[in-house]
Enzyme design. Structure first.
Site, PDB file in Angstrom:
ATOM      1  N   ARG A 199       0.877  -1.176   0.000  1.00  0.00           N
ATOM      2  CA  ARG A 199       0.000   0.000   0.000  1.00  0.00           C
ATOM      3  C   ARG A 199       0.915   1.226   0.000  1.00  0.00           C
ATOM      4  O   ARG A 199       2.127   1.109   0.046  1.00  0.00           O
ATOM      5  CB  ARG A 199      -1.011  -0.005   1.162  1.00  0.00           C
ATOM      6  CG  ARG A 199      -0.658  -0.711   2.418  1.00  0.00           C
ATOM      7  CD  ARG A 199       0.453  -0.090   3.196  1.00  0.00           C
ATOM      8  NE  ARG A 199       0.228   1.311   3.444  1.00  0.00           N
ATOM      9  CZ  ARG A 199       1.160   2.203   3.683  1.00  0.00           C
ATOM     10  NH1 ARG A 199       2.436   1.841   3.727  1.00  0.00           N
ATOM     11  NH2 ARG A 199       0.885   3.475   3.887  1.00  0.00           N
ATOM     12  N   ARG A 226      -7.367  -0.001  -6.750  1.00  0.00           N
ATOM     13  CA  ARG A 226      -7.579   1.062  -5.753  1.00  0.00           C
ATOM     14  C   ARG A 226      -7.776   2.383  -6.497  1.00  0.00           C
ATOM     15  O   ARG A 226      -6.930   2.769  -7.303  1.00  0.00           O
ATOM     16  CB  ARG A 226      -6.400   1.139  -4.769  1.00  0.00           C
ATOM     17  CG  ARG A 226      -6.283  -0.118  -3.914  1.00  0.00           C
ATOM     18  CD  ARG A 226      -5.415   0.102  -2.697  1.00  0.00           C
ATOM     19  NE  ARG A 226      -6.057   0.960  -1.718  1.00  0.00           N
ATOM     20  CZ  ARG A 226      -5.429   1.439  -0.654  1.00  0.00           C
ATOM     21  NH1 ARG A 226      -4.153   1.170  -0.447  1.00  0.00           N
ATOM     22  NH2 ARG A 226      -6.058   2.198   0.218  1.00  0.00           N
ATOM     23  N   GLN A 256      -2.027   2.273  10.041  1.00  0.00           N
ATOM     24  CA  GLN A 256      -0.727   2.348   9.353  1.00  0.00           C
ATOM     25  C   GLN A 256       0.304   3.125  10.176  1.00  0.00           C
ATOM     26  O   GLN A 256       1.503   2.869  10.063  1.00  0.00           O
ATOM     27  CB  GLN A 256      -0.881   3.041   7.984  1.00  0.00           C
ATOM     28  CG  GLN A 256      -1.620   2.222   6.954  1.00  0.00           C
ATOM     29  CD  GLN A 256      -3.083   2.577   6.898  1.00  0.00           C
ATOM     30  OE1 GLN A 256      -3.684   2.939   7.917  1.00  0.00           O
ATOM     31  NE2 GLN A 256      -3.688   2.483   5.736  1.00  0.00           N
ATOM     32  N   ASP A 272      -1.995  10.827  -1.923  1.00  0.00           N
ATOM     33  CA  ASP A 272      -2.278   9.835  -2.965  1.00  0.00           C
ATOM     34  C   ASP A 272      -2.638  10.479  -4.287  1.00  0.00           C
ATOM     35  O   ASP A 272      -2.549   9.853  -5.343  1.00  0.00           O
ATOM     36  CB  ASP A 272      -3.419   8.911  -2.530  1.00  0.00           C
ATOM     37  CG  ASP A 272      -2.916   7.889  -1.542  1.00  0.00           C
ATOM     38  OD1 ASP A 272      -2.637   8.269  -0.390  1.00  0.00           O
ATOM     39  OD2 ASP A 272      -2.766   6.719  -1.924  1.00  0.00           O
ATOM     40  N   ASN A 277      -5.368  12.432   0.948  1.00  0.00           N
ATOM     41  CA  ASN A 277      -4.501  11.530   1.716  1.00  0.00           C
ATOM     42  C   ASN A 277      -5.382  10.740   2.674  1.00  0.00           C
ATOM     43  O   ASN A 277      -6.612  10.933   2.736  1.00  0.00           O
ATOM     44  CB  ASN A 277      -3.422  12.336   2.457  1.00  0.00           C
ATOM     45  CG  ASN A 277      -2.327  11.440   3.018  1.00  0.00           C
ATOM     46  OD1 ASN A 277      -1.803  10.581   2.321  1.00  0.00           O
ATOM     47  ND2 ASN A 277      -2.003  11.586   4.293  1.00  0.00           N
TER      48      ASN A 277
HETATM   49  O1  MRU Z   1      -4.430   3.198   2.272  1.00  0.00           O
HETATM   50  P1  MRU Z   1      -2.951   3.399   2.177  1.00  0.00           P
HETATM   51  O2  MRU Z   1      -2.199   2.812   3.326  1.00  0.00           O
HETATM   52  O3  MRU Z   1      -2.417   2.962   0.844  1.00  0.00           O
HETATM   53  O4  MRU Z   1      -2.774   4.962   2.267  1.00  0.00           O
HETATM   54  C1  MRU Z   1      -1.499   5.496   2.208  1.00  0.00           C
HETATM   55  C2  MRU Z   1      -1.464   6.948   2.426  1.00  0.00           C
HETATM   56  O5  MRU Z   1      -2.466   7.591   2.643  1.00  0.00           O
HETATM   57  C3  MRU Z   1      -0.128   7.621   2.275  1.00  0.00           C
HETATM   58  O6  MRU Z   1      -0.062   8.745   3.084  1.00  0.00           O
HETATM   59  C4  MRU Z   1       0.039   8.049   0.819  1.00  0.00           C
HETATM   60  O7  MRU Z   1      -0.086   6.953  -0.039  1.00  0.00           O
HETATM   61  C5  MRU Z   1       1.322   8.701   0.577  1.00  0.00           C
HETATM   62  S1  MRU Z   1       2.599   7.477   0.584  1.00  0.00           S
HETATM   63  C6  MRU Z   1       4.082   8.068   0.283  1.00  0.00           C
END
Ligand code: MRU
Length: 364
Positions: free
Chosen positions: A53, A90, A202, A243, A253
């Site tokens: 992820r 996603r 996370q 993202d 994000n």
């Molecule tokens: O759902 P996730 O864990 O993929 O979400 C990740 C995030 O929101 C991160 O902050 C984002 O991808 C930036 S990663 C460098």
């Protein structure tokens, strides 16, 4: 980055020269296990279930997913089907589409027998570029931390981050955490508040794991603690990843980022967003209306994974049995709440003009 003294990237090609290995992030922080991906289905499943992820790593995995598909069948039809399958995994992270488009551009005009090899070459380049990009983001973000350290006369700099935008979210270094690692390695006294980041934790499981492995002082906090810490002067800066960034500087994000930005704004705490330019969606300007927000399973809210005192890792129910739950996975922070965008080309205002100063080739 190093785990147990060994250097790892978050994704690599195995010694067989074709299958892909990733760190299984659903097992962290309790076990460090890797997983082999040997088909496009494996790659799509790994992205969907969040074995991998983080926007840049999603892109890198999709790139290798296309390689695995082309190894099986290099026809145009197979290429298109693999693109569609990976793209559907996603919806929010634009790096996914970006990486797939880069891969298609590298293979589409080649003869079928050459396609798989060309795809592996391009995927490896994308990964190397990701590392170099994040290192550059780190160097630019480091200056921001150095300025605060100088202002505080080398007292500890307190940095708040949300979710995981470290090396586990990328190929190496991370985006938001790259400056943190560089500042720590340079001897700047700092401390990171890692938002737990419900529902999938996370921050508590991945950011805390990374920072701990690198020896960076940190504490995990409940998602709701940030505003209180800011009111009491215990946060000098926030830095998060994204993202998808619009051409105007709005950022999507992990859910909860917006609330941190609001609290930072109210308390005059600088709120930075670190991003590789592959995260910019130049086709859109209104993040709130145009960025698709992923809705994930209610089970991520109602259940949580943890380790019991006997050492067993298990998933337990958390909410009143039978209660429905809703799970929007990202939110949009409007550009007006962002103090600056930290990119591989430097730091800019979160505006269209600011971005164009760094990326003039996009003016057309
Ligand atoms: O759902 P996730 O864990 O993929 O979400 C990740 C995030 O929101 C991160 O902050 C984002 O991808 C930036 S990663 C460098």
């Amino acid at each position: 980055m190093k785990i147990h003294g060994r250097h790892y990237r978050a994704i690599w090609v195995n010694a067989d020269g074709w299958s892909i290995e990733v760190i299984d992030q659903t097992k962290l922080p309790f076990a460090f296990e890797t997983r082999r991906l040997s088909s496009v289905e494996d790659a799509a499943e790994a992205i969907k279930t969040m074995v991998v992820r983080g926007a840049p790593l999603i892109g890198a995995t999709a790139a290798y997913g296309l390689c695995l598909a082309l190894r099986q069948d290099a026809s145009d039809e197979a290429l298109e089907a693999a693109y569609r399958q990976l793209h559907a995994t996603r919806p929010t992270a634009i790096n996914l589409k970006w990486a797939l488009d880069e891969m298609c551009a590298a293979v589409r005009n080649r003869a079928r027998p050459e396609r798989a090899a060309a795809a592996y070459t391009r995927a490896a380049q994308l990964c190397d570029e990701d590392v170099a990009t994040n290192e550059a983001i780190g160097r630019h973000g480091l200056k921001l931390i150095e300025e605060i350290a100088a202002r505080k006369k080398n007292e500890r700099v307190n940095i708040l981050t949300h979710c995981n935008a470290g090396w586990l979210a990328c190929v190496d270094w991370g985006t938001a955490l790259a400056p943190v690692y560089m500042a720590h390695d340079k001897g700047i006294k700092l401390h990171v508040w890692a938002d737990e980041t419900r529902p999938r934790n996370q921050g508590g499981s991945l950011t805390a794991y990374e920072l701990g492995a690198h020896g960076v002082p940190h504490a995990v906090i409940a998602d709701n603690a940030g505003g209180h810490l800011m009111q009491h002067g215990k946060v000098d800066m926030c830095i998060v990843g994204t993202d998808r960034t619009t051409a105007n500087g709005d950022v999507a994000n992990k859910i909860g980022t917006y609330l941190k930005a609001l609290a930072a704004h109210d308390n005059n705490v600088p709120f930075y967003v670190a991003l590789p330019s592959s995260t910019i969606d130049w086709t859109i300007k209104d993040g709130l209306r145009e960025i698709p927000i992923e809705e994930r399973s209610a089970r991520e809210i109602t259940h949580v994974m943890g380790r019991a005192s006997d050492g067993k890792v298990m998933t337990v129910e958390l909410t009143a049995p039978g209660s429905p739950a809703a799970n929007p996975a990202f939110d949009v922070t409007p550009a007006r709440l962002v103090s600056g965008l930290v990119t591989e080309r430097g730091v800019c205002n979160a505006t269209h003009e600011g971005l164009l100063k760094l990326f003039p080739e996009r003016a057309a």
